[in-house]
Design a protein around this motif. Structure first.
Motif, mmCIF file in Angstrom:
data_model
loop_
_atom_site.group_PDB
_atom_site.id
_atom_site.type_symbol
_atom_site.label_atom_id
_atom_site.label_comp_id
_atom_site.label_asym_id
_atom_site.label_seq_id
_atom_site.Cartn_x
_atom_site.Cartn_y
_atom_site.Cartn_z
ATOM 1 N N THR A 6 0.850 -1.177 0.000
ATOM 2 C CA THR A 6 0.000 0.000 0.000
ATOM 3 C C THR A 6 0.891 1.235 0.000
ATOM 4 O OG1 THR A 6 -1.938 1.031 1.035
ATOM 5 C CG2 THR A 6 -0.223 0.161 2.521
ATOM 6 N N ASN A 7 0.291 2.426 0.031
ATOM 7 C CA ASN A 7 1.074 3.670 0.095
ATOM 8 C C ASN A 7 0.138 4.832 0.379
ATOM 9 O OD1 ASN A 7 -0.259 4.202 -2.317
ATOM 10 N ND2 ASN A 7 1.577 4.602 -3.518
ATOM 11 N N ASP A 8 0.657 6.065 0.284
ATOM 12 C CA ASP A 8 -0.232 7.232 0.372
ATOM 13 C C ASP A 8 -0.118 8.120 -0.868
ATOM 14 O OD1 ASP A 8 2.112 8.681 0.722
ATOM 15 O OD2 ASP A 8 1.590 9.478 2.691
ATOM 16 N N ASP A 9 0.654 7.685 -1.852
ATOM 17 C CA ASP A 9 0.828 8.453 -3.093
ATOM 18 C C ASP A 9 -0.127 8.019 -4.205
ATOM 19 O OD1 ASP A 9 2.868 10.040 -2.093
ATOM 20 O OD2 ASP A 9 4.431 8.620 -2.643
ATOM 21 N N GLY A 10 -0.873 6.948 -3.989
ATOM 22 C CA GLY A 10 -1.818 6.486 -4.998
ATOM 23 C C GLY A 10 -1.348 5.228 -5.715
ATOM 24 N N GLY A 37 -5.889 8.066 -5.303
ATOM 25 C CA GLY A 37 -5.088 9.251 -5.611
ATOM 26 C C GLY A 37 -4.203 9.629 -4.446
ATOM 27 N N GLN A 38 -3.579 10.799 -4.544
ATOM 28 C CA GLN A 38 -2.628 11.274 -3.544
ATOM 29 C C GLN A 38 -3.310 11.492 -2.189
ATOM 30 O OE1 GLN A 38 0.251 12.030 -1.643
ATOM 31 N NE2 GLN A 38 1.040 12.410 -3.700
ATOM 32 N N ARG A 39 -2.764 10.893 -1.125
ATOM 33 C CA ARG A 39 -3.309 11.074 0.220
ATOM 34 C C ARG A 39 -2.205 11.324 1.243
ATOM 35 N NH1 ARG A 39 -8.749 10.206 1.011
ATOM 36 N NH2 ARG A 39 -8.195 11.463 2.830
ATOM 37 N N SER A 40 -1.174 12.062 0.830
ATOM 38 C CA SER A 40 -0.063 12.373 1.731
ATOM 39 C C SER A 40 -0.546 13.129 2.965
ATOM 40 C CB SER A 40 0.985 13.220 1.011
ATOM 41 O OG SER A 40 1.650 12.446 0.046
ATOM 42 N N ALA A 41 0.134 12.900 4.099
ATOM 43 C CA ALA A 41 -0.169 13.528 5.382
ATOM 44 C C ALA A 41 -1.573 13.186 5.872
ATOM 45 C CB ALA A 41 0.019 15.046 5.326
ATOM 46 N N ALA A 42 -2.085 12.038 5.449
ATOM 47 C CA ALA A 42 -3.410 11.602 5.912
ATOM 48 C C ALA A 42 -3.366 11.086 7.338
ATOM 49 C CB ALA A 42 -3.954 10.509 4.985
ATOM 50 N N SER A 43 -2.147 10.839 7.843
ATOM 51 C CA SER A 43 -1.937 10.310 9.173
ATOM 52 C C SER A 43 -2.757 9.026 9.347
ATOM 53 C CB SER A 43 -2.285 11.369 10.228
ATOM 54 O OG SER A 43 -1.925 10.925 11.519
ATOM 55 N N TYR A 109 2.240 12.314 11.211
ATOM 56 C CA TYR A 109 1.395 12.861 10.154
ATOM 57 C C TYR A 109 1.380 11.978 8.905
ATOM 58 C CZ TYR A 109 2.678 16.793 13.133
ATOM 59 O OH TYR A 109 2.925 17.593 14.215
ATOM 60 N N SER A 110 2.267 11.026 8.848
ATOM 61 C CA SER A 110 2.503 10.276 7.624
ATOM 62 C C SER A 110 1.427 9.226 7.344
ATOM 63 C CB SER A 110 3.867 9.573 7.717
ATOM 64 O OG SER A 110 4.007 8.607 6.701
ATOM 65 N N GLY A 111 0.837 9.287 6.157
ATOM 66 C CA GLY A 111 -0.061 8.229 5.722
ATOM 67 C C GLY A 111 0.688 6.943 5.449
ATOM 68 N N THR A 112 1.910 7.075 4.943
ATOM 69 C CA THR A 112 2.741 5.904 4.655
ATOM 70 C C THR A 112 2.988 5.099 5.928
ATOM 71 O OG1 THR A 112 3.876 7.097 2.878
ATOM 72 C CG2 THR A 112 4.976 5.152 3.743
ATOM 73 N N VAL A 113 3.455 5.771 6.979
ATOM 74 C CA VAL A 113 3.757 5.082 8.232
ATOM 75 C C VAL A 113 2.479 4.600 8.917
ATOM 76 C CG1 VAL A 113 4.798 5.310 10.512
ATOM 77 C CG2 VAL A 113 5.913 6.348 8.527
ATOM 78 N N SER A 114 1.419 5.383 8.857
ATOM 79 C CA SER A 114 0.164 4.987 9.502
ATOM 80 C C SER A 114 -0.391 3.702 8.905
ATOM 81 C CB SER A 114 -0.863 6.112 9.395
ATOM 82 O OG SER A 114 -0.461 7.229 10.168
ATOM 83 N N ALA A 115 -0.245 3.524 7.607
ATOM 84 C CA ALA A 115 -0.693 2.275 6.991
ATOM 85 C C ALA A 115 0.074 1.088 7.568
ATOM 86 C CB ALA A 115 -0.518 2.342 5.479
ATOM 87 N N ALA A 116 1.389 1.261 7.748
ATOM 88 C CA ALA A 116 2.195 0.195 8.346
ATOM 89 C C ALA A 116 1.817 -0.029 9.805
ATOM 90 C CB ALA A 116 3.680 0.536 8.231
#
Length: 251
Positions: A6-10, A37-43, A109-116
């Motif tokens: 997964t990611n937060d960039d789409g 789509g882009q979801r950066s800083a989605a936390s 704040y990171s969507g990337t880290v929050s997914a993990a």
């Protein structure tokens, strides 16, 4: 091994697609569930008051499957674990490769880290991967490093938690250049920018200039500053254990 990406960039982001290609050559099965789509800083935000729309992309096989979700990175992991993969849970969750660092306090704040961070909730180990400057060549090197980390840390080492990985803008991308370091505070300057809207009204934008210079040496930010790969184990439990007794004194 079955790996959930997964990611937060789409879904179509370069980092995710290159990582998918690398993992397809390693894993028994790869499932990609990522934002549309882009979801950066989605936390760690989650969609609870709106409908989610999911689209399974054509070309699925027994080994690879791609699904886009109209929500956040956390929505994507929850959709995967609770619905799409409820009968075939992955052995590992990898979030990334993100275009931009997720260092120090920025993991909040990171969507990337929050997914993990969703991994331990489902008793599945997880890794978040980010890099300072994404070029195709450097991204492919990072994907190969991810494969080495999966083998060394998660398969051989049986690490059960969350590993946050950050790749410097320059420097060798290899295990030899990696350091295990703790988080620190990530400092930004000029965080609020004033702007004028098209009607002339004053508005604001949260931006900020990254400051890598002030971090203490034994930290993830300093590790990146010195051109090394930063590996930081994280946990989702936020209890301040050493403060428990202090608070009890006042109750």
């Amino acid at each position: 091994m079955h790996i959930l990406l997964t990611n937060d960039d789409g879904l179509q982001a370069q980092g995710l697609q290159i990582l998918k290609e690398e993992m397809m050559g390693y894993a028994r099965k790869v499932t990609v569930v990522a934002p549309a789509g882009q979801r950066s800083a989605a936390s760690h935000s989650m969609t609870i008051n709106r409908t989610l729309y999911c689209h399974e992309h054509p070309g699925a096989t027994d080994r690879v499957r791609e699904i886009s979700v109209s929500g956040t990175p956390v929505d994507c992991v929850k959709m995967a674990m609770e619905y799409f993969l409820r009968d075939d849970r992955p052995d590992l969750i990898i979030s990334g490769i993100n275009d931009g660092y997720n260092l120090g306090s920025d993991v909040l704040y990171s969507g990337t880290v929050s997914a993990a961070m969703e991994g331990p909730y489902y008793q599945v180990p997880a890794m978040a991967v980010s890099m300072g400057t994404m070029t195709e060549d450097r991204c492919r090197e990072t994907a190969r490093l991810v494969k080495a980390l999966v083998e060394q840390v998660f398969v051989c080492g049986k690490f059960p938690g969350i590993l946050n990985v950050n790749i410097p803008r320059d420097g060798e991308i290899s295990l030899k250049n990696a350091c295990v370091v703790p988080q620190t505070v990530q400092i930004y300057h000029n965080v609020i920018a004033e702007k004028r809207d098209i009607d002339g009204s004053l508005c604001y934008k949260i931006v900020g200039d990254l400051d890598l210079t002030t971090a203490p040496e034994d930290s993830d930010v300093a590790c990146i500053r010195n051109g090394h790969i930063a590996l930081t184990p994280l946990k989702w439990q936020q209890t301040a254990d050493r403060a428990m007794e202090l608070v009890r004194q006042y109750i």
